[in-house]
Design a protein around this motif. Structure first.
Motif, short mmCIF file in Angstrom:
data_model
loop_
_atom_site.label_atom_id
_atom_site.label_comp_id
_atom_site.label_asym_id
_atom_site.label_seq_id
_atom_site.Cartn_x
_atom_site.Cartn_y
_atom_site.Cartn_z
N ALA A 174 0.77 -1.00 0.12
CA ALA A 174 0.05 0.04 0.01
C ALA A 174 0.94 1.20 0.10
O ALA A 174 0.73 2.23 -0.69
N LEU A 175 1.93 1.21 0.75
CA LEU A 175 2.81 2.47 0.97
C LEU A 175 3.57 2.62 -0.53
O LEU A 175 3.81 3.68 -1.04
N LYS A 176 4.03 1.52 -0.92
CA LYS A 176 4.53 1.57 -2.10
C LYS A 176 3.66 2.09 -3.30
O LYS A 176 4.09 3.07 -4.13
N ALA A 177 2.39 1.67 -3.47
CA ALA A 177 1.49 2.38 -4.29
C ALA A 177 1.09 3.74 -4.05
O ALA A 177 1.34 4.48 -5.10
N SER A 178 1.27 3.99 -2.95
CA SER A 178 0.85 5.49 -2.57
C SER A 178 2.11 6.38 -3.00
O SER A 178 1.77 7.40 -3.45
N ARG A 179 3.39 5.84 -2.85
CA ARG A 179 4.51 6.60 -3.28
C ARG A 179 4.53 6.79 -4.70
O ARG A 179 4.79 7.78 -5.26
N TYR A 180 4.14 5.93 -5.38
CA TYR A 180 4.08 5.92 -6.86
C TYR A 180 3.08 6.98 -7.47
O TYR A 180 3.15 7.90 -8.13
#
Length: 469
Positions: free
Chosen positions: A400-406
């Motif tokens: 989730a954090l990786k997707a939000s950063r993207y």
């Protein structure tokens, strides 16, 4: 209309409060106005299509240091917004522009000039208004006018303003718990005198905290039913021997974006005679032909006994409210601690909210635009969403954090939702659609989302077994 058992119980509770000299009354303070018609909304200006200023409700900026900290998952105290060389122009120059897809300003009213003018005019004439709780000196003709408009919108006898939606839910739950104590034959209610509260497993934290508070007093019996599972709720209701039953549920769930099964709830209400309380925070002004909310959408306004709502989401303002009968309002204003012991909303806020109701009702195109965006998102992604709240479940916090950063790098403000807000391994990106987003905005958003999320594997998940009580 024939009285229900709950009407009698509320009446008995009020009589007991009267005998104990604990019944509290609102005493509005009249703030004189040289042009009283303006308080009534005669000068509110409305528009028939999106205006340039509407975009400011979704076009935002963050400082470069905030941007870097977000990407690196470094906690922020918020100081960086005011500390970049101490020069405001420098902050703007070095900022990162983002398109907001994570707010709750569904109609884009937070930037509406009519609402801003109503607040400014009230502030110029009255400042913040009298400062005190509503039962002391904070309740004015502005507050009363706002309550009347909300009661009319919700098709209820009356309405009580609260400082926030959270406080409104807390006040309702605590007031209900007090009925058990007030009508008890002895100091501590016997089991048969208690109130049975049935709460959806995914209800909002404010409902849960309110229930926890009254549960500590040992005057309620709490049952948590599986999320939107009417078979489970019916089973719990059928086996409960207590007479006083309350069912409380979000109408539109904030983290999953699904609706409570209102038609089935109404049928169960007729069968079991419970008091039906809904939290319509995300449905008010968004759902229904007139913006009356989820109950209006499902044509069951008269079957909902108490409707809690907020003015901080689709109204673009601030505050909470409880739309209910006149007698239930008296009960809450006498026993709802989060109402009694809170300072009333400033007059400019009440004036702005009143203008927001008028604008939201008249500018129907805003509601239509929201639902057009919902249909477009569904068509472009194939995800069968049913509301402007889109829950894209990706699983772990890391994902989730990786997707939000993207998404941040791609220019979109879409935050990762993690425990304790949602259950473990159901972390998600929560996307919200508004009237001020365009079809092109959606295409760009979906293009970015498709690079970090598999649409066929996200959304539509069910976590019915998760109870937060």
């Amino acid at each position: 209309m024939e009285k229900s058992s709950w009407d009698y119980w509320v009446e008995e509770a009020l009589e007991k409060l009267q005998s104990l000299k604990l019944l509290r009354s609102l005493r509005p303070i009249y703030l004189s106005n040289s042009k009283e018609t303006q308080v009534l909304g005669d000068d509110y200006e409305v528009f028939d299509q999106m205006q340039p200023w509407d975009r400011s409700s979704i076009e935002v900026s963050i400082s470069q240091s905030t941007f870097r900290n977000w990407l690196l998952e470094i906690p922020s105290s918020g100081d960086e917004i005011a500390s970049e060389s101490g020069v405001m122009s420098h902050v703007v120059e070095q900022s990162k522009k983002l398109l907001l897809f994570s707010g709750n300003d569904y109609l884009g009213l937070s930037s509406h000039p009519t609402i801003g003018k109503a607040a400014a005019k009230a502030a110029q004439e009255h400042g913040m208004g009298p400062r005190g709780s509503a039962l002391i000196c904070g309740y004015t003709n502005y507050h009363r006018k706002l309550e009347s408009s909300l009661a009319n919108l919700k098709k209820k006898e009356d309405c009580l303003l609260c400082p926030t939606g959270f406080a409104a839910n807390m006040a309702v739950m605590v007031a209900l718990g007090n009925i058990s104590s007030l009508l008890a034959s002895v100091e501590m209610p016997e089991k048969k005198e208690k109130i049975a509260i049935f709460s959806d497993a995914l209800n909002h934290a404010s409902i849960i905290d309110g229930i926890r508070l009254v549960e500590r007093k040992q005057n309620v019996e709490v049952h948590v039913y599986k999320h939107c599972d009417m078979s489970h709720l019916n089973s719990l209701l059928s086996t409960c021997v207590l007479r006083k039953k309350v069912v409380v549920t979000d109408s539109l769930f904030s983290m999953d974006g699904d609706f409570a099964p209102m038609v089935e709830l109404v049928e169960l209400r007729k069968k079991h005679g419970f008091l039906l309380v809904i939290d319509d925070a995300h449905g008010t002004f968004v759902c229904g032909k007139n913006g009356g909310g989820v109950a209006e959408e499902f044509n069951c306004e008269r079957d909902v006994d108490v409707c809690v709502g907020t003015l901080s989401k689709a109204a673009g303002c601030h505050g909470g409210f409880i739309a209910c009968s006149k007698k239930f309002k008296k009960l809450v204003q006498s026993r709802g601690r989060s109402f009694i012991f809170s300072t009333a909303a400033p007059v400019p806020v009440a004036a702005a909210a009143h203008a927001a109701i008028f604008v939201a009702t008249k500018e129907e195109w805003r509601r239509k635009a929201v639902w057009s965006r919902v249909q477009e998102f569904q068509a472009l992604t194939g995800i069968p969403i049913t509301s402007p709240i889109i829950s894209l479940i990706v699983g772990s916090e890391e994902k989730a954090l990786k997707a939000s950063r993207y998404m941040l790098k791609s220019g979109f403000h879409v935050t990762a939702i993690r425990p304790p807000t949602v259950p473990p391994n159901s972390c998600r990106l929560r996307v919200t659609l508004t009237a001020t987003h365009t079809a092109d905005d959606l295409k760009e958003l979906i293009a970015a989302l498709s690079c970090c999320i598999n649409f066929h594997e996200s959304g539509g998940h069910s976590f019915n077994g998760y109870a937060r009580l």
